[in-house]
Design a protein around this motif. Sequence first.
Motif, PDB file in Angstrom:
ATOM      1  N   SER A 225      56.969  13.812  68.296  1.00 22.99           N
ATOM      2  CA  SER A 225      56.332  15.024  67.777  1.00 22.99           C
ATOM      3  C   SER A 225      55.424  15.657  68.828  1.00 22.99           C
ATOM      4  O   SER A 225      55.437  16.882  69.014  1.00 22.99           O
ATOM      5  CB  SER A 225      55.544  14.690  66.511  1.00 22.99           C
ATOM      6  OG  SER A 225      54.866  15.824  66.026  1.00 22.99           O
ATOM      7  N   MET A 226      54.626  14.836  69.514  1.00 23.07           N
ATOM      8  CA  MET A 226      53.745  15.352  70.556  1.00 23.07           C
ATOM      9  C   MET A 226      54.541  15.988  71.693  1.00 23.07           C
ATOM     10  O   MET A 226      54.201  17.063  72.195  1.00 23.07           O
ATOM     11  CB  MET A 226      52.870  14.220  71.105  1.00 23.07           C
ATOM     12  CG  MET A 226      51.782  13.742  70.168  1.00 23.07           C
ATOM     13  SD  MET A 226      50.799  12.426  70.939  1.00 23.07           S
ATOM     14  CE  MET A 226      49.442  12.292  69.778  1.00 23.07           C
ATOM     15  N   THR A 227      55.616  15.310  72.089  1.00 20.92           N
ATOM     16  CA  THR A 227      56.418  15.831  73.196  1.00 20.92           C
ATOM     17  C   THR A 227      57.080  17.153  72.818  1.00 20.92           C
ATOM     18  O   THR A 227      57.110  18.102  73.621  1.00 20.92           O
ATOM     19  CB  THR A 227      57.486  14.807  73.598  1.00 20.92           C
ATOM     20  OG1 THR A 227      56.865  13.540  73.847  1.00 20.92           O
ATOM     21  CG2 THR A 227      58.223  15.259  74.849  1.00 20.92           C
ATOM     22  N   LYS A 228      57.600  17.233  71.623  1.00 23.06           N
ATOM     23  CA  LYS A 228      58.236  18.480  71.167  1.00 23.06           C
ATOM     24  C   LYS A 228      57.233  19.628  71.140  1.00 23.06           C
ATOM     25  O   LYS A 228      57.575  20.770  71.481  1.00 23.06           O
ATOM     26  CB  LYS A 228      58.860  18.276  69.785  1.00 23.06           C
ATOM     27  CG  LYS A 228      60.074  17.359  69.782  1.00 23.06           C
ATOM     28  CD  LYS A 228      60.582  17.167  68.363  1.00 23.06           C
ATOM     29  CE  LYS A 228      61.771  16.230  68.334  1.00 23.06           C
ATOM     30  NZ  LYS A 228      62.260  16.000  66.942  1.00 23.06           N
ATOM     31  N   GLU A 229      55.986  19.341  70.744  1.00 21.46           N
ATOM     32  CA  GLU A 229      54.974  20.392  70.703  1.00 21.46           C
ATOM     33  C   GLU A 229      54.663  20.893  72.112  1.00 21.46           C
ATOM     34  O   GLU A 229      54.523  22.102  72.340  1.00 21.46           O
ATOM     35  CB  GLU A 229      53.705  19.871  70.042  1.00 21.46           C
ATOM     36  CG  GLU A 229      52.517  20.827  70.057  1.00 21.46           C
ATOM     37  CD  GLU A 229      52.792  22.142  69.358  1.00 21.46           C
ATOM     38  OE1 GLU A 229      52.102  23.132  69.666  1.00 21.46           O
ATOM     39  OE2 GLU A 229      53.706  22.192  68.506  1.00 21.46           O
ATOM     40  N   VAL A 230      54.549  19.976  73.073  1.00 19.35           N
ATOM     41  CA  VAL A 230      54.294  20.397  74.451  1.00 19.35           C
ATOM     42  C   VAL A 230      55.460  21.216  74.980  1.00 19.35           C
ATOM     43  O   VAL A 230      55.273  22.261  75.618  1.00 19.35           O
ATOM     44  CB  VAL A 230      54.044  19.159  75.344  1.00 19.35           C
ATOM     45  CG1 VAL A 230      53.944  19.573  76.811  1.00 19.35           C
ATOM     46  CG2 VAL A 230      52.760  18.449  74.925  1.00 19.35           C
ATOM     47  N   ILE A 231      56.679  20.765  74.704  1.00 20.21           N
ATOM     48  CA  ILE A 231      57.860  21.506  75.166  1.00 20.21           C
ATOM     49  C   ILE A 231      57.921  22.878  74.508  1.00 20.21           C
ATOM     50  O   ILE A 231      58.303  23.878  75.140  1.00 20.21           O
ATOM     51  CB  ILE A 231      59.139  20.689  74.884  1.00 20.21           C
ATOM     52  CG1 ILE A 231      59.148  19.431  75.749  1.00 20.21           C
ATOM     53  CG2 ILE A 231      60.380  21.523  75.143  1.00 20.21           C
ATOM     54  CD1 ILE A 231      60.326  18.508  75.493  1.00 20.21           C
ATOM     55  N   ARG A 232      57.544  22.963  73.234  1.00 18.03           N
ATOM     56  CA  ARG A 232      57.545  24.260  72.548  1.00 18.03           C
ATOM     57  C   ARG A 232      56.596  25.235  73.236  1.00 18.03           C
ATOM     58  O   ARG A 232      56.897  26.429  73.376  1.00 18.03           O
ATOM     59  CB  ARG A 232      57.147  24.060  71.081  1.00 18.03           C
ATOM     60  CG  ARG A 232      57.191  25.341  70.243  1.00 18.03           C
ATOM     61  CD  ARG A 232      56.564  25.140  68.889  1.00 18.03           C
ATOM     62  NE  ARG A 232      55.121  24.897  68.996  1.00 18.03           N
ATOM     63  CZ  ARG A 232      54.213  25.860  69.168  1.00 18.03           C
ATOM     64  NH1 ARG A 232      54.581  27.121  69.277  1.00 18.03           N
ATOM     65  NH2 ARG A 232      52.928  25.561  69.254  1.00 18.03           N
ATOM     66  N   ARG A 233      55.434  24.733  73.675  1.00 14.01           N
ATOM     67  CA  ARG A 233      54.460  25.603  74.328  1.00 14.01           C
ATOM     68  C   ARG A 233      54.928  26.060  75.708  1.00 14.01           C
ATOM     69  O   ARG A 233      54.380  27.018  76.252  1.00 14.01           O
ATOM     70  CB  ARG A 233      53.117  24.881  74.458  1.00 14.01           C
ATOM     71  CG  ARG A 233      52.467  24.560  73.117  1.00 14.01           C
ATOM     72  CD  ARG A 233      51.103  23.920  73.308  1.00 14.01           C
ATOM     73  NE  ARG A 233      50.470  23.611  72.031  1.00 14.01           N
ATOM     74  CZ  ARG A 233      49.213  23.174  71.893  1.00 14.01           C
ATOM     75  NH1 ARG A 233      48.469  22.975  72.976  1.00 14.01           N
ATOM     76  NH2 ARG A 233      48.713  22.919  70.699  1.00 14.01           N
ATOM     77  N   SER A 234      55.907  25.380  76.276  1.00  9.02           N
ATOM     78  CA  SER A 234      56.411  25.786  77.589  1.00  9.02           C
ATOM     79  C   SER A 234      57.347  26.980  77.511  1.00  9.02           C
ATOM     80  O   SER A 234      57.803  27.471  78.549  1.00  9.02           O
ATOM     81  CB  SER A 234      57.131  24.610  78.257  1.00  9.02           C
ATOM     82  OG  SER A 234      58.303  24.271  77.533  1.00  9.02           O
ATOM     83  N   GLY A 235      57.619  27.433  76.324  1.00  6.26           N
ATOM     84  CA  GLY A 235      58.455  28.617  76.158  1.00  6.26           C
ATOM     85  C   GLY A 235      59.864  28.377  76.645  1.00  6.26           C
ATOM     86  O   GLY A 235      60.509  27.383  76.286  1.00  6.26           O
TER      87      GLY A 235
END
Length: 579
Positions: A225-235
Amino acid sequence: MPPESGPSSPFVTTETRVRELMMEASDDELLGMFIQTLSMIHLTWSDSFLVPEASFKSNDMATGSPTLTMASYIPYLASIASQTNEPLPEAMQDQARGLLAEAKQDLTVLHKERDRVQSLLDAIQSKCDDMAVRIEQYRMAIALHRKLPNELLSQIFRVCNPERVEVPWALDKPPWTLGRVCSRWRKVVLGTPSLWCNVEVGHTAFDDQQWLSKVSPTPLCVILSMTKEVIRRSGSLPLSLWIASHSNPCAEHYPSVIAELLVPNVARIRDLALTGFFEEIGMFLSLPVGLFKSLESVRLSCMGFRFKRDHTSPPSTTLAVLDSSRNLRSLAFDFRINTSYSLFRLPLHHLTRLEAPNAGLDLNDAFSVLGNCAALVECTLGIGAERGVQYGRDAAILVPELSSLDLRVSTAPHFFTVFRRLILPSLVHFALSFCARKSGISSHQWDSVCTSIVTRSGRLQSFALNCAISVAELEALLAAAPLLSELKTPEVEFPASLLQKMAHGGLVPRLRMLACKVERIDDACLDPYLNMLENRRLDTIPATHIADVQFFNNRGIVGYPRHLRKLCGNGWNIRFEIG
């Protein structure tokens, strides 16, 4: 010494003043003056304290007691108290007690005044502190960074955040700390995708020490979940992913990491580094061909098998998953591969960095790879087999941009036969090592033709070789490499003639690191080397100081040679490797 009497001196001693008064007095007054003088002199240490001249009157001696003004009496009394232990005359006791009482009253008043002033100072200091806070607030209100546009702030944040974003989140590091400064900064941080596109998963999530210390590891679902959130913020920016698994139970769910992190983002992943057991690396290698078309850098580090197997090394595998990575610039892996199937299908013509120290490549395949990597700059290859020499005598292998070459050979009897075909016009760093257990170092002898190959560029700065080389070839190599700064030959013992040339800067004048073999560790064997080292430090010698020295020996250290003890005591960095 007491001051001299006279009109210019404001003080005279008691004895001198008494003599003057006796000369001025009448005969009837002499007896009283004499008695009073004895009393006064008795209270002093022969001229050890001074009495103001104006304090005495001529009639004081006649009445039997000197009359002192208040201004002069107080220091007079203090002088008596500090310079003698004799009792104070009765005539002065009441005056002293009165002064004591007055002094106590004055001290009480001063204490009250001090407390009042201190309270005032505290109040002023508090106001100063408040004013300093106000000044800082006013300064911040008109600070330049408030006028900066969000685009410039975003660029500054990118420069200030060169590290990867860790998962689990490290909230005490950027970019998290930047987002907690103010609401505007948070918006800028969340609106800057480049701050979130370099992600590191696993070095804290899959921590051996955390598991061994019985601290509950972060649940896999939370990590994902944390990794997906960071990747989401990378656009939609290109991604760099560093994923590591260790021995705790979370790593057993590595398929979820592959399926949920890699596969959905294959089009965006530019740099990928995977560290784990062979079962986990194998999951990545077994992905369908053609997924990772945007990869530019790949690093695969295998930690062995998670579960015990009959064999001790991973079976040969392929790199077919990278066949479609047409932009691949850097490739690193540390396990054996099936070169006949996949290595030559990779886009080698764009590769600038290749690191495969444990690949166990066939001799011919290894040099064929070098010949196909026209843009290669750095290369480390492990050679572990030989199916026979396939290159003809005239087949040259040109690697025009190669500046660093590290070859690690385990089984290759005809290695130098193929190596002499290389053309390396840009070589700067060269290392060649033979695995003693499989190849037998003593069976390999440096080929004289290879000297011209490694020195062709005229830019060679480091040379490492762990096989035999003749003294003549070694001297020829050193003479052809005037820029050499690092030399490591653990199987070669330097003769005195060669050391003498090195001592005067005739050979390798820029050498800073030397590693070589010595027959014995005693003064007789070490003195030629140590004398050479000392001589190169002289100001008159056009050569650099060799600051890093390492000696290899198979017999061990017997005693502590005198010359060596002297240099080590003077701060020289001289190390030994035994065995």
